[in-house]
Motif scaffolding. Structure first.
Motif, PDB file in Angstrom:
ATOM      1  N   HIS A   1      39.178  24.732  27.847  1.00  0.00           N
ATOM      2  CA  HIS A   1      38.317  25.761  28.434  1.00  0.00           C
ATOM      3  C   HIS A   1      38.556  27.091  27.724  1.00  0.00           C
ATOM      4  O   HIS A   1      39.653  27.344  27.230  1.00  0.00           O
ATOM      5  CB  HIS A   1      38.621  25.890  29.933  1.00  0.00           C
ATOM      6  CG  HIS A   1      37.570  26.609  30.687  1.00  0.00           C
ATOM      7  ND1 HIS A   1      37.524  27.980  30.773  1.00  0.00           N
ATOM      8  CD2 HIS A   1      36.507  26.143  31.382  1.00  0.00           C
ATOM      9  CE1 HIS A   1      36.474  28.332  31.489  1.00  0.00           C
ATOM     10  NE2 HIS A   1      35.840  27.240  31.879  1.00  0.00           N
TER      11      HIS A   1
ATOM     12  N   GLN B   1      31.517  27.437  27.757  1.00  0.00           N
ATOM     13  CA  GLN B   1      32.777  27.482  28.491  1.00  0.00           C
ATOM     14  C   GLN B   1      33.842  26.575  27.892  1.00  0.00           C
ATOM     15  O   GLN B   1      35.009  26.681  28.264  1.00  0.00           O
ATOM     16  CB  GLN B   1      32.548  27.087  29.957  1.00  0.00           C
ATOM     17  CG  GLN B   1      31.680  28.049  30.718  1.00  0.00           C
ATOM     18  CD  GLN B   1      31.509  27.623  32.156  1.00  0.00           C
ATOM     19  OE1 GLN B   1      32.433  27.095  32.763  1.00  0.00           O
ATOM     20  NE2 GLN B   1      30.333  27.843  32.705  1.00  0.00           N
ATOM     21  N   LEU B   2      33.448  25.678  26.995  1.00  0.00           N
ATOM     22  CA  LEU B   2      34.392  24.741  26.390  1.00  0.00           C
ATOM     23  C   LEU B   2      34.509  25.017  24.901  1.00  0.00           C
ATOM     24  O   LEU B   2      33.510  25.282  24.234  1.00  0.00           O
ATOM     25  CB  LEU B   2      33.930  23.302  26.620  1.00  0.00           C
ATOM     26  CG  LEU B   2      33.722  22.891  28.073  1.00  0.00           C
ATOM     27  CD1 LEU B   2      33.138  21.490  28.144  1.00  0.00           C
ATOM     28  CD2 LEU B   2      35.023  22.978  28.856  1.00  0.00           C
TER      29      LEU B   2
END
Length: 76
Positions: A36, A15-16
């Motif tokens: 993100h 997600q990052l």
């Protein structure tokens, strides 16, 4: 509130995409943010929900790298 353990989980779930260290001019310190995948930044916070600040780049970098990234972008 996004603690180090929550950020590690987000990183493991892809997600990052980037770790960024930013200066806090007023306090002469540094904060750690993460970009993100859907855009926007996620701020590293303490257990109380306040932004984590670091007095030096080395400490800030260690926290950013602890999430799982191999490199950190430093904005100055």
């Amino acid at each position: 509130m996004t603690t180090l353990s929550e950020l590690k989980l987000m990183y493991q779930e892809d997600q990052l995409v980037e770790a960024v260290i930013e200066p806090v001019v007023v306090e002469e310190s540094w904060i750690v943010e993460f970009r993100h995948v859907r855009g926007g930044l996620v701020l590293l916070t303490d257990m109380k929900g306040g932004e984590m600040t670091y007095r030096d780049l080395e400490s800030a970098s260690k926290s950013a790298l602890a999430v799982g990234f191999n490199q950190v972008r430093i904005n100055d």
